[in-house]
Design an enzyme around this catalytic site. Structure first.
Site, short mmCIF file in Angstrom:
data_model
loop_
_atom_site.label_atom_id
_atom_site.label_comp_id
_atom_site.label_asym_id
_atom_site.label_seq_id
_atom_site.Cartn_x
_atom_site.Cartn_y
_atom_site.Cartn_z
CB SER A 1 3.57 -84.42 -34.20
OG SER A 1 3.58 -85.33 -32.97
N GLY A 2 5.14 -82.16 -32.95
CA GLY A 2 5.60 -81.28 -31.77
C GLY A 2 4.24 -80.68 -31.04
NE ARG A 3 3.93 -83.65 -26.76
CZ ARG A 3 3.06 -84.15 -25.59
NH1 ARG A 3 1.66 -84.32 -25.92
NH2 ARG A 3 3.45 -84.84 -24.53
CB THR B 1 9.63 -92.89 -33.84
OG1 THR B 1 8.86 -91.83 -34.20
CG2 THR B 1 10.66 -93.23 -35.08
CG HIS C 1 17.36 -87.81 -24.91
ND1 HIS C 1 16.63 -89.02 -24.34
CD2 HIS C 1 17.34 -87.92 -26.21
CE1 HIS C 1 16.63 -89.84 -25.65
NE2 HIS C 1 16.97 -89.15 -26.59
CG ASP C 2 12.27 -87.37 -26.67
OD1 ASP C 2 13.45 -88.18 -26.36
OD2 ASP C 2 11.74 -87.37 -27.87
CB THR C 3 14.13 -90.85 -23.48
OG1 THR C 3 13.47 -91.13 -24.76
CG2 THR C 3 13.91 -92.29 -22.87
#
Length: 474
Positions: free
Chosen positions: A24-26, A275, A250-252
């Protein structure tokens, strides 16, 4: 969660975090008040999915882009005055842009099977030790390096048409600003960056016969990537300049920037639980030793020139696929109920969550049962027992990762901060604490969005560091 802020904040500059995950995204908005409290709100949430078409597994980039634009439009319609926008995504995947500025096909998903076996081919004539001493990357078939080798072998016309290679956050930024560049933290997931110089490993790129010209300027978090084009500004309803900022994309890396805090009493590690599980620690310099390579550690970029020294571990993917399989079979169950059933289950079976069989997008229940049969393990007899096997196996794997991490540190890890959606899994947190013998605490579940927004605010001169924030209100 409300989509608008209190009236006292609607006129304040808003920092927009666009956060794309594997499922998903937001679009999130952040506003810093006069007391330096960060207020965050979810503006728009949407589905991200993988689409199999022919022999390839793709991301639906066009739908994701449209949803991003819709979220930005909603932010403006709610009365917010956007100061800047930052984008973060998962790693390794990319899109290609041709000489006319057009997208060359949908980006291929890292779970596309064409890269299987390519690492073995690559290292048949190369030294793993020497490669790691430069790149410092945990070798995984999903890494950009191997996807490019696959394209060179099987779709050379795509590479031939490309003028720019843009990782997913770079790609979204490009279509907002018209300016191509590559953000540092996301580029380090490619296995094509020199870990010491923080720039492209052009020696390797040339050896592989990849087109050097597609690898663009590396920009650091906090750098302006340009302003919204006139077309995009009109589409979202703004008539003033809006900057797009290179966050730790990078999200992390964004989550770590929001979470990693100095601690005088203990070495503090972090676990990004989604994930994928990314377990590591924030360091000033990479560790490029043979011992680090054999232990499966990777050196990825962080904000402020830092290094995220980490292991990539299969994460909540297995639970996600179990839930999907049961829903497909007409027996749907939510994650909260599944964890409750796992809590009540009594089974001691442990599986190796890093075994490649568990990376499959097939029926996860069948995969787990087959694994147990092959390894003469006790078979779980209910959904709760299956979930318990997965959760306990993850906890054991995290504990092993902590022990391996300790061998590279001056003092052992005594605290683990868990961030991301998995931080809400109290059973997994408790079992991890028991297995590792350390304190485990849940960080803010919105750590990625907070880190994204924080870098924008620092670039804007609103704050100097996370320490300047008095609170986070969501």
């Amino acid at each position: 969660m409300p989509t608008c802020f209190p009236d006292t904040l609607t006129d304040a500059p808003a920092y927009i975090a666009v956060d794309f995950g594997g499922g998903s995204g937001r679009v999130m908005a952040g506003v810093i008040d006069a007391d330096k409290a960060l207020h965050i709100r979810e503006i728009h949430r949407f589905t991200n999915r993988q689409v199999r078409c022919g022999n390839r597994l793709y991301w639906d980039f066009l739908s994701l882009y449209a949803d991003m634009i819709e979220g930005l439009r909603k932010a403006v319609a709610s009365g917010l005055k956007i100061r800047s926008i930052g984008i973060d995504t998962w790693g390794v995947d990319f899109g290609l842009i041709d000489g006319d500025g057009n997208l060359v096909g949908n980006p291929i998903c890292y779970r596309d099977e064409a890269v299987e076996g390519l690492p073995d081919d690559f290292f048949a004539t190369r030294s793993r030790l020497e490669h790691y001493a430069v790149n410092g990357t945990q070798v995984m078939a999903i890494n950009t390096l191997f996807r490019l080798l696959d394209l060179k072998r099987n779709a050379s016309s795509l590479l031939g048409a490309a003028k720019h290679l843009l990782f997913m956050p770079d790609l979204f930024s490009y279509f907002l600003t018209g300016k191509p560049n590559n953000e540092y933290t996301i580029a380090t997931t490619s296995e094509l960056i020199n870990a010491k110089t923080r720039d492209w490993d052009f020696d390797l790129i040339d050896q592989l016969g990849l087109p050097r010209e597609v690898f663009g300027e590396i920009v650091q978090p906090g750098t302006s990537r340009g302003q919204l084009t006139a077309r995009v500004a009109k589409a979202i309803g703004v008539d003033y300049p809006v900057n797009v900022i290179a966050v730790a994309s990078h999200d992390t890396a964004s989550a770590v920037f929001a979470t990693a805090q100095p601690d005088s009493d203990a070495s503090v590690a972090w676990l990004s639980s989604g994930t994928w599980s990314l377990l590591g620690i924030d360091l000033p310099q990479p560790i490029l030793t043979e011992e680090a390579r054999l232990a499966g550690f990777t050196n990825e970029g962080g904000a402020n020139g830092r290094i995220r020294f980490l292991q990539n571990i299969t994460g909540l993917w297995m639970l996600q696929r179990l839930i999907a399989a049961w829903e497909e079979n007409g027996k749907p169950i939510g994650i909260v109920q599944l964890i409750e059933e796992a809590e009540a289950a009594d089974i001691d079976t442990i599986v190796d969550v890093d075994d490649p069989v568990f990376a499959s997008s097939g029926n996860m229940e069948s995969i787990i049962m087959d694994y147990c049969r092959r390894n003469s393990l006790r078979l779980p007899a209910s959904r709760g027992e299956i979930a318990r096997v997965v959760i306990m196996s993850l906890a054991r794997r995290y504990a092993r990762g902590i022990r391996q991490l300790n061998t590279f540190l001056d003092k052992p890890v005594k605290k683990l901060r868990i961030m991301g959606g998995g931080s809400r899994n109290k059973l997994l947190n408790r079992l991890t604490a028991e297995c590792a013998g350390i304190v485990v605490e849940a960080a803010d579940a919105e750590a990625t969005a907070i880190g994204n927004i924080l870098i924008q605010a620092i670039a804007d001169g609103k704050v100097a560091s996370r320490a300047d924030l008095s609170a986070v209100v969501s």
